[in-house]
Scaffold this active site. Structure first.
Site, PDB file in Angstrom:
ATOM      1  N   TYR A 186       0.842  -1.200   0.000  1.00 12.64           N
ATOM      2  CA  TYR A 186       0.000   0.000   0.000  1.00 12.64           C
ATOM      3  C   TYR A 186       0.878   1.252   0.000  1.00 12.64           C
ATOM      4  O   TYR A 186       0.691   2.166  -0.806  1.00 12.64           O
ATOM      5  CB  TYR A 186      -0.920  -0.002   1.226  1.00 12.64           C
ATOM      6  CG  TYR A 186      -1.535   1.343   1.547  1.00 12.64           C
ATOM      7  CD1 TYR A 186      -2.581   1.848   0.790  1.00 12.64           C
ATOM      8  CD2 TYR A 186      -1.054   2.117   2.614  1.00 12.64           C
ATOM      9  CE1 TYR A 186      -3.144   3.086   1.078  1.00 12.64           C
ATOM     10  CE2 TYR A 186      -1.607   3.350   2.910  1.00 12.64           C
ATOM     11  CZ  TYR A 186      -2.653   3.835   2.136  1.00 12.64           C
ATOM     12  OH  TYR A 186      -3.195   5.072   2.423  1.00 12.64           O
TER      13      TYR A 186
HETATM   14  P1  NAD Z   1     -12.086   5.475   2.369  1.00 15.23           P
HETATM   15  O1  NAD Z   1     -11.939   4.082   1.833  1.00 15.23           O
HETATM   16  O2  NAD Z   1     -13.113   5.711   3.403  1.00 15.23           O
HETATM   17  O3  NAD Z   1     -12.359   6.459   1.141  1.00 15.23           O
HETATM   18  C1  NAD Z   1     -11.850   6.246  -0.159  1.00 15.23           C
HETATM   19  C2  NAD Z   1     -13.010   6.336  -1.141  1.00 15.23           C
HETATM   20  O4  NAD Z   1     -12.502   6.212  -2.474  1.00 15.23           O
HETATM   21  C3  NAD Z   1     -14.024   5.195  -0.963  1.00 15.23           C
HETATM   22  O5  NAD Z   1     -15.317   5.742  -0.706  1.00 15.23           O
HETATM   23  C4  NAD Z   1     -13.987   4.444  -2.291  1.00 15.23           C
HETATM   24  O6  NAD Z   1     -15.258   3.951  -2.674  1.00 15.23           O
HETATM   25  C5  NAD Z   1     -13.451   5.495  -3.249  1.00 15.23           C
HETATM   26  N1  NAD Z   1     -12.751   4.930  -4.404  1.00 15.23           N
HETATM   27  C6  NAD Z   1     -11.741   4.019  -4.396  1.00 15.23           C
HETATM   28  N2  NAD Z   1     -11.344   3.751  -5.660  1.00 15.23           N
HETATM   29  C7  NAD Z   1     -12.116   4.517  -6.489  1.00 15.23           C
HETATM   30  C8  NAD Z   1     -12.173   4.696  -7.894  1.00 15.23           C
HETATM   31  N3  NAD Z   1     -11.371   4.020  -8.734  1.00 15.23           N
HETATM   32  N4  NAD Z   1     -13.078   5.567  -8.402  1.00 15.23           N
HETATM   33  C9  NAD Z   1     -13.907   6.268  -7.579  1.00 15.23           C
HETATM   34  N5  NAD Z   1     -13.900   6.137  -6.231  1.00 15.23           N
HETATM   35  C10 NAD Z   1     -13.010   5.272  -5.693  1.00 15.23           C
HETATM   36  O7  NAD Z   1     -10.644   5.915   2.880  1.00 15.23           O
HETATM   37  P2  NAD Z   1     -10.166   7.156   3.765  1.00 15.23           P
HETATM   38  O8  NAD Z   1      -9.644   6.633   5.032  1.00 15.23           O
HETATM   39  O9  NAD Z   1     -11.216   8.221   3.755  1.00 15.23           O
HETATM   40  O10 NAD Z   1      -8.916   7.648   2.912  1.00 15.23           O
HETATM   41  C11 NAD Z   1      -9.049   8.624   1.870  1.00 15.23           C
HETATM   42  C12 NAD Z   1      -7.688   8.824   1.208  1.00 15.23           C
HETATM   43  O11 NAD Z   1      -6.744   9.256   2.176  1.00 15.23           O
HETATM   44  C13 NAD Z   1      -7.117   7.553   0.582  1.00 15.23           C
HETATM   45  O12 NAD Z   1      -6.488   7.902  -0.632  1.00 15.23           O
HETATM   46  C14 NAD Z   1      -6.086   7.082   1.592  1.00 15.23           C
HETATM   47  O13 NAD Z   1      -5.030   6.374   0.979  1.00 15.23           O
HETATM   48  C15 NAD Z   1      -5.600   8.422   2.143  1.00 15.23           C
HETATM   49  N6  NAD Z   1      -5.077   8.309   3.512  1.00 15.23           N
HETATM   50  C16 NAD Z   1      -5.919   7.979   4.547  1.00 15.23           C
HETATM   51  C17 NAD Z   1      -5.404   7.894   5.839  1.00 15.23           C
HETATM   52  C18 NAD Z   1      -6.289   7.569   7.017  1.00 15.23           C
HETATM   53  O14 NAD Z   1      -5.757   7.526   8.150  1.00 15.23           O
HETATM   54  N7  NAD Z   1      -7.589   7.334   6.859  1.00 15.23           N
HETATM   55  C19 NAD Z   1      -4.048   8.114   6.072  1.00 15.23           C
HETATM   56  C20 NAD Z   1      -3.230   8.420   4.991  1.00 15.23           C
HETATM   57  C21 NAD Z   1      -3.763   8.539   3.727  1.00 15.23           C
END
Ligand code: NAD
Length: 318
Positions: free
Chosen positions: A149
């Site tokens: 990841y």
């Molecule tokens: P999440 O899974 O709740 O949200 C991601 C959303 O992206 C989901 O609703 C999913 O349906 C959508 N998605 C995925 N692939 C897609 C595609 N091809 N087309 C359209 N929609 C798509 O995750 P989150 O925790 O809200 O994280 C959001 C972003 O932040 C991610 O990119 C994650 O890598 C990054 N991030 C999150 C954290 C954390 O602590 N939550 C930390 C570092 C980075």
């Protein structure tokens, strides 16, 4: 300001949409409602947004939807869509991580290059660092991800930097450190911990509890994302919560806010870094980032949201 939020139905994306609308922006949310976790939870996240003035939603996969039409006339794209989670990224699932994190980001960047956005804010991750050589970690420390990841998030961030340097696409890549708050993804530690406390079930703890994280409240993250979009700054910056806490300490703190949880110890999971800690001086200087929510207040907000949701479900079935 006109904004597109990719991943709008997700944990952070839904908070970001609320924040942008509260500040008068016009927002189009895009999400495929993938099944990484129950899509019903994502529909719940969207519900308060649908029907609001200045909000539209488009369900679609960014791997295939025509992006030029989506980005036309837009000032800022916040690119949060992706496949999260370190533990599931080993083995054959890696192909999904490549598609949703790397290929999708390259498509977004190509469209951004053609449509002349004012800013593209990318949700990068502290997992690019892996077990960093120095903690708190500055952006100049060599990234060494310890999960597939993390490799895909770093690849996508490098793509943002490449398009910024070669074509002048105004990207702001924000390395988010363990984001928490109401509606947190159900696979994340605090969501599991709060659910365990509110249901009197055991909490499966991976490892000895001595692993530490720089936990960052979601409200601080979305405030920083908009501030970064409005500032003239581009580049890469850490977004951490300002203090490093072990899982054991977090469990003790939660015990002061909700019934104490019974911990069910389990083995460490491959892909989890031992510790993370952000040096946030770049974000502070570039767009005035100052995390405002301490861990106690953030956890209390999660407990309240969990209780309210459970109460609502019980009332609905009574
Ligand atoms: P999440 O899974 O709740 O949200 C991601 C959303 O992206 C989901 O609703 C999913 O349906 C959508 N998605 C995925 N692939 C897609 C595609 N091809 N087309 C359209 N929609 C798509 O995750 P989150 O925790 O809200 O994280 C959001 C972003 O932040 C991610 O990119 C994650 O890598 C990054 N991030 C999150 C954290 C954390 O602590 N939550 C930390 C570092 C980075």
């Amino acid at each position: 300001m006109r904004a597109v939020v990719t991943g709008a139905a997700g944990f952070i994306g839904s908070h970001l949409c609320e924040h942008l609308l509260a500040h008068g922006d016009e927002v189009m949310g895009v999400d495929a409602l993938t099944d990484y976790y129950d899509p019903a939870q994502k529909r719940d996240n969207l519900r308060p947004l649908l029907g609001r003035d200045r909000f539209t939603f488009r369900q679609g996969d960014l791997l295939t939807v025509p992006l030029d039409a989506l980005f036309g006339g837009v000032d800022v794209v916040y690119h949060l869509a992706g496949q999260p989670g370190v533990r599931g990224s080993w083995g054959p699932e890696f192909a999904v991580y490549l598609e949703r994190n790397v290929l999708v980001t390259q498509r977004v960047l190509e469209a951004a290059r053609r449509t002349g956005l004012r800013r593209l804010v990318y949700a990068s991750s502290s997992s690019v660092y892996g077990d960093a050589e120095v903690c708190p970690t500055r952006e100049t420390v060599r990234p060494r991800p310890v999960s597939p990841y993390g490799v895909t998030k770093l690849a996508a961030e490098h793509l943002c930097e490449t398009y910024r340097m070669v074509f002048g696409v105004p990207t702001a890549s924000l390395r988010l450190f363990s984001v928490y708050g109401p509606r947190q993804r159900p696979d994340m530690a605090f969501a599991r911990l709060v659910a365990a406390a509110c249901t009197h079930r055991p909490f499966p703890l991976y490892g000895d509890g001595g692993q530490s994280r720089d936990f960052t409240y979601v409200g601080d993250v979305v405030t920083a994302m908009r501030a970064a979009a409005l500032s003239p700054w581009t580049g890469v910056a850490n977004l951490g919560g300002g203090c490093e806490v072990t899982m054991r300490q977090a469990i003790m703190l939660l015990g002061q806010l909700a019934p104490a949880v019974r911990v069910a110890p389990g083995p460490e999971r491959p892909g989890d870094a031992r510790r993370t800690g952000a040096d946030i001086s770049v974000a502070r200087a570039a767009f005035g980032y100052r995390p405002a929510t301490d861990l106690r207040s953030g956890l209390a907000a999660m407990v309240l949201a969990e209780r309210t949701a459970r109460h609502g479900r019980t009332a609905a079935t009574a």
